[in-house]
Design an enzyme around this catalytic site. Sequence first.
Site, PDB file in Angstrom:
ATOM      1  N   HIS A 170      -6.531 -31.409  58.045  1.00  0.00           N
ATOM      2  CA  HIS A 170      -5.939 -32.058  59.382  1.00  0.00           C
ATOM      3  C   HIS A 170      -6.297 -33.601  59.382  1.00  0.00           C
ATOM      4  O   HIS A 170      -5.457 -34.321  59.852  1.00  0.00           O
ATOM      5  CB  HIS A 170      -6.342 -31.235  60.453  1.00  0.00           C
ATOM      6  CG  HIS A 170      -5.993 -31.690  61.815  1.00  0.00           C
ATOM      7  ND1 HIS A 170      -5.020 -31.002  62.822  1.00  0.00           N
ATOM      8  CD2 HIS A 170      -6.583 -32.719  62.481  1.00  0.00           C
ATOM      9  CE1 HIS A 170      -4.845 -31.627  63.833  1.00  0.00           C
ATOM     10  NE2 HIS A 170      -5.967 -32.911  63.800  1.00  0.00           N
ATOM     11  N   GLU A 171      -7.637 -33.801  59.609  1.00  0.00           N
ATOM     12  CA  GLU A 171      -8.388 -35.098  59.474  1.00  0.00           C
ATOM     13  C   GLU A 171      -7.795 -36.033  58.560  1.00  0.00           C
ATOM     14  O   GLU A 171      -7.489 -37.000  58.835  1.00  0.00           O
ATOM     15  CB  GLU A 171      -9.850 -34.939  59.810  1.00  0.00           C
ATOM     16  CG  GLU A 171     -10.306 -34.316  60.837  1.00  0.00           C
ATOM     17  CD  GLU A 171      -9.863 -34.496  62.400  1.00  0.00           C
ATOM     18  OE1 GLU A 171      -9.648 -36.075  62.547  1.00  0.00           O
ATOM     19  OE2 GLU A 171      -9.774 -34.035  63.089  1.00  0.00           O
ATOM     20  N   HIS A 216      -4.562 -37.478  59.311  1.00  0.00           N
ATOM     21  CA  HIS A 216      -4.775 -38.557  60.279  1.00  0.00           C
ATOM     22  C   HIS A 216      -4.817 -39.623  59.363  1.00  0.00           C
ATOM     23  O   HIS A 216      -4.287 -41.026  59.628  1.00  0.00           O
ATOM     24  CB  HIS A 216      -5.736 -38.379  61.146  1.00  0.00           C
ATOM     25  CG  HIS A 216      -5.074 -37.376  62.248  1.00  0.00           C
ATOM     26  ND1 HIS A 216      -4.226 -37.600  63.042  1.00  0.00           N
ATOM     27  CD2 HIS A 216      -5.868 -36.303  62.933  1.00  0.00           C
ATOM     28  CE1 HIS A 216      -3.919 -36.516  63.899  1.00  0.00           C
ATOM     29  NE2 HIS A 216      -5.234 -35.856  63.828  1.00  0.00           N
TER      30      HIS A 216
HETATM   31 ZN    ZN Z   1      -5.980 -34.326  65.006  1.00  0.00          ZN
END
Ligand code: ZN
Length: 380
Positions: free
Chosen positions: A68-69, A72
């Site tokens: 998830h990170e 980003h």
């Molecule tokens: Zn996030």
Amino acid sequence: MFGKPIELIQIFGIKIRIDPSWFIVAVLVTWDFATLVFPGQLPGNAPAVYWAMGVAGALAFFVSVLLHELAHAVVAKTYGVEVRAITLFIFGGLAEMPAEPPTPQAELVIAAAGPAASFGLALACGALVLIGSIAGWSKEAGSVLGYLAFLNGTLALFNLVPALPLDGGRILRAILWGWRGNLRWATRVPSAIGSGFGLLLIGLGVVSLASGSFIAGFWLFLIGLFLRSAATASYQQVLLRRALEGEPVSRFMHADPVTVPRGIPVLELVQSYIYRYHFKMFPVVDDSGRLLGCVTARRVRELPRDEWDRQTVGSLAERCTPENTVRADTDALEALSRMSRSGASRLMVVDEDRLLGILSLKDLLRFFSLKMELEETGKG
Ligand SMILES: [Zn+2]
């Protein structure tokens, strides 16, 4: 949070780190999976089976948080926003971006990339459950995959709550920013929601505690506290960034600062400088006024008292490093982040070995609060 993060690997030039606080949540999650979740889903197995499922599930869950990170971070890079590191800590993951995204559109896409990755992972895990049930994989694998699909979906939904510092808050901020062109206002709205959302979680935590779910309640309480303080901090950070960005250090520095000659005893430094001016750091110069370094109150404290009249300031002086010096044309925001990294409240402004002045945190913050007072209604 509880000491220095541990560096694991580098992916796409991004350092992956683990904060010591993460181990608390790693143990809790594994324990929760092995003693509650999986025994509840597949009763009748030996404890060793549940522990194996728990460890596998927890590891896969943390890899999911990391992905998830990373989503980003990778998207941020395509917009030219540097990401130095991703840190897993007690409340999840954090991608460290030293700069704000350049445009509302960039912020929107960067923020949305995380939940999109989590939804993608949830779908992929769901698809694997289906494939597994057709291909006849073990029930245990199916159970772990099914739970991972649920967790990733929950992670995506939770992060989409339009409250800063969550991704949903950043998405809302990007939309408001694009609409009105005012980053200050656009940050104030989702940070207020973040503060309220934090309060809601604290309330839910108290209710859970009162009804006997101790761990869940305590957890909600802690996350609520964290979100509340992070929501306020993200608003203040934007204000500070706006105020200081693009301003050179030379605008805020004190020219002609008090310097200490290297030959005097430490006792004289304490009596005639530290007790007189109340600074924690003084530049040290040689006989011709050349800058040698600096001496700090911390170094004096480390020296036994009976040495104070025997040692000279020169012997205690620390050399000039990027931690205690800046150049006059450095961005004030960069100087501020250097201060917060090293904990120094004063930096020497230098040109080679010449001391031009002193930059103090107090002066930066005073300028900031003045600017806020004068421009309260101005554009952000
Ligand atoms: Zn996030």
